[in-house]
Scaffold this active site. Structure first.
Site, short mmCIF file in Angstrom:
data_model
loop_
_atom_site.label_atom_id
_atom_site.label_comp_id
_atom_site.label_asym_id
_atom_site.label_seq_id
_atom_site.Cartn_x
_atom_site.Cartn_y
_atom_site.Cartn_z
N GLY A 184 -33.11 43.82 18.82
CA GLY A 184 -32.41 42.54 18.67
C GLY A 184 -33.19 41.33 19.12
O GLY A 184 -32.60 40.30 19.45
N ASN B 200 -34.86 39.41 17.23
CA ASN B 200 -34.60 38.34 16.25
C ASN B 200 -33.22 37.74 16.45
O ASN B 200 -33.04 36.53 16.31
CB ASN B 200 -34.78 38.88 14.82
CG ASN B 200 -36.24 39.04 14.47
OD1 ASN B 200 -36.92 38.06 14.17
ND2 ASN B 200 -36.75 40.26 14.56
N HIS C 9 -37.74 40.99 6.74
CA HIS C 9 -38.60 42.18 6.58
C HIS C 9 -40.02 41.83 7.01
O HIS C 9 -40.55 40.78 6.61
CB HIS C 9 -38.59 42.66 5.12
CG HIS C 9 -39.38 43.91 4.91
ND1 HIS C 9 -39.10 45.08 5.59
CD2 HIS C 9 -40.44 44.18 4.11
CE1 HIS C 9 -39.96 46.02 5.21
NE2 HIS C 9 -40.79 45.50 4.32
C1 GRF Z 1 -37.99 43.37 12.54
O1 GRF Z 1 -39.36 43.62 12.35
C2 GRF Z 1 -37.31 43.15 11.22
O2 GRF Z 1 -38.11 42.49 10.29
C3 GRF Z 1 -37.10 44.58 10.78
O3 GRF Z 1 -36.68 45.24 11.97
C4 GRF Z 1 -37.28 44.59 13.09
C5 GRF Z 1 -36.20 44.24 14.07
O4 GRF Z 1 -36.72 43.75 15.29
N1 GRF Z 1 -36.17 44.65 9.70
P1 GRF Z 1 -35.73 43.25 16.43
O5 GRF Z 1 -34.70 44.34 16.64
O6 GRF Z 1 -35.09 41.98 15.97
O7 GRF Z 1 -36.58 43.05 17.64
#
Ligand code: GRF
Length: 208
Positions: free
Chosen positions: A19, A21, A118
């Site tokens: 999480g 992001n 992605h």
């Molecule tokens: C990210 O690299 C996103 O692009 C991919 O999964 C990862 C999630 O990272 N779909 P986080 O859980 O937000 O650290």
């Protein structure tokens, strides 16, 4: 596209893992740099141990674990998931590390409202372990760069759909997987926040 209607778009973030992001969105929101026309109203995870759920709780945001029940097929799961997400009346559903492939059962319920992040350039490295695969290809001398993209999710295609934003990222010769992952994460955090801001701050200009 009515994904970000006035005055404040309701965002539901779906995440399966760490999480980071989600955290970038929450931090931008708390700092006032996201846009006052968007706010996260709920975080949903398919995994009870997802750190995303803890991050949401820490931020005082509704967090829900929606686990697959025994013998539940993907369509049944997505119907239940869609009911739960719909309850938050989202204007935008943000897949930020959501690791389950969504079926039409879910997607059709939120037509034009779903975006996905992605860690690869458009048309490349769809599916899981995209960063690791790019790094391995670079080690084998087959590539010197990778990227990040944010795209709409109009159908069941995996990591496809109209691209909203993308950025190319170099892979250096001495990159470890961790170093490359960290470089990509930093770009992801910025690109995802920028894209949400663009979608929600000027909704009329970005209407599809
Ligand atoms: C990210 O690299 C996103 O692009 C991919 O999964 C990862 C999630 O990272 N779909 P986080 O859980 O937000 O650290």
């Amino acid at each position: 596209m009515e994904e970000c209607r006035q005055p404040s778009a309701r965002l539901v973030v779906m995440a399966s893992g760490n999480g980071s992001n989600l955290q970038a969105i929450l931090d931008a929101s708390a700092e006032g740099s996201l846009t006052d026309r968007a706010r996260v109203v709920a975080v949903v995870s398919d995994r009870s141990d997802s750190r995303a759920l803890a991050r949401a709780t820490e931020a005082g945001i509704a967090s829900l674990h929606v686990g697959a029940e025994p013998d539940q097929d993907r369509t049944e799961y997505d119907r239940r998931l869609a009911e739960i997400v719909a309850g938050f009346e989202p204007d935008l559903v943000v897949l930020a590390g959501w690791m389950r492939i969504l079926t039409t059962e879910f997607i059709s319920r939120f037509a034009d409202k779903i975006i996905n992040l992605h860690p690869a350039k458009p048309g490349e490295l769809a599916g899981t372990r995209a960063i690791e695969r790019a790094w391995q290809e670079a080690l084998a001398g087959e590539r010197t760069e990778t990227g990040v993209m944010v795209h709409r999710v109009p159908d069941e295609g995996v990591d496809t759909g109209p691209v909203l934003a993308s950025e190319t990222i170099p892979i250096e010769l001495d990159d470890t997987l961790d170093v490359l992952t960290e470089r990509i994460r930093r770009v992801e955090h910025r690109l995802l926040v920028d894209t949400i801001r663009a979608l929600c701050a000027q909704p009329k200009e970005i209407t599809a």
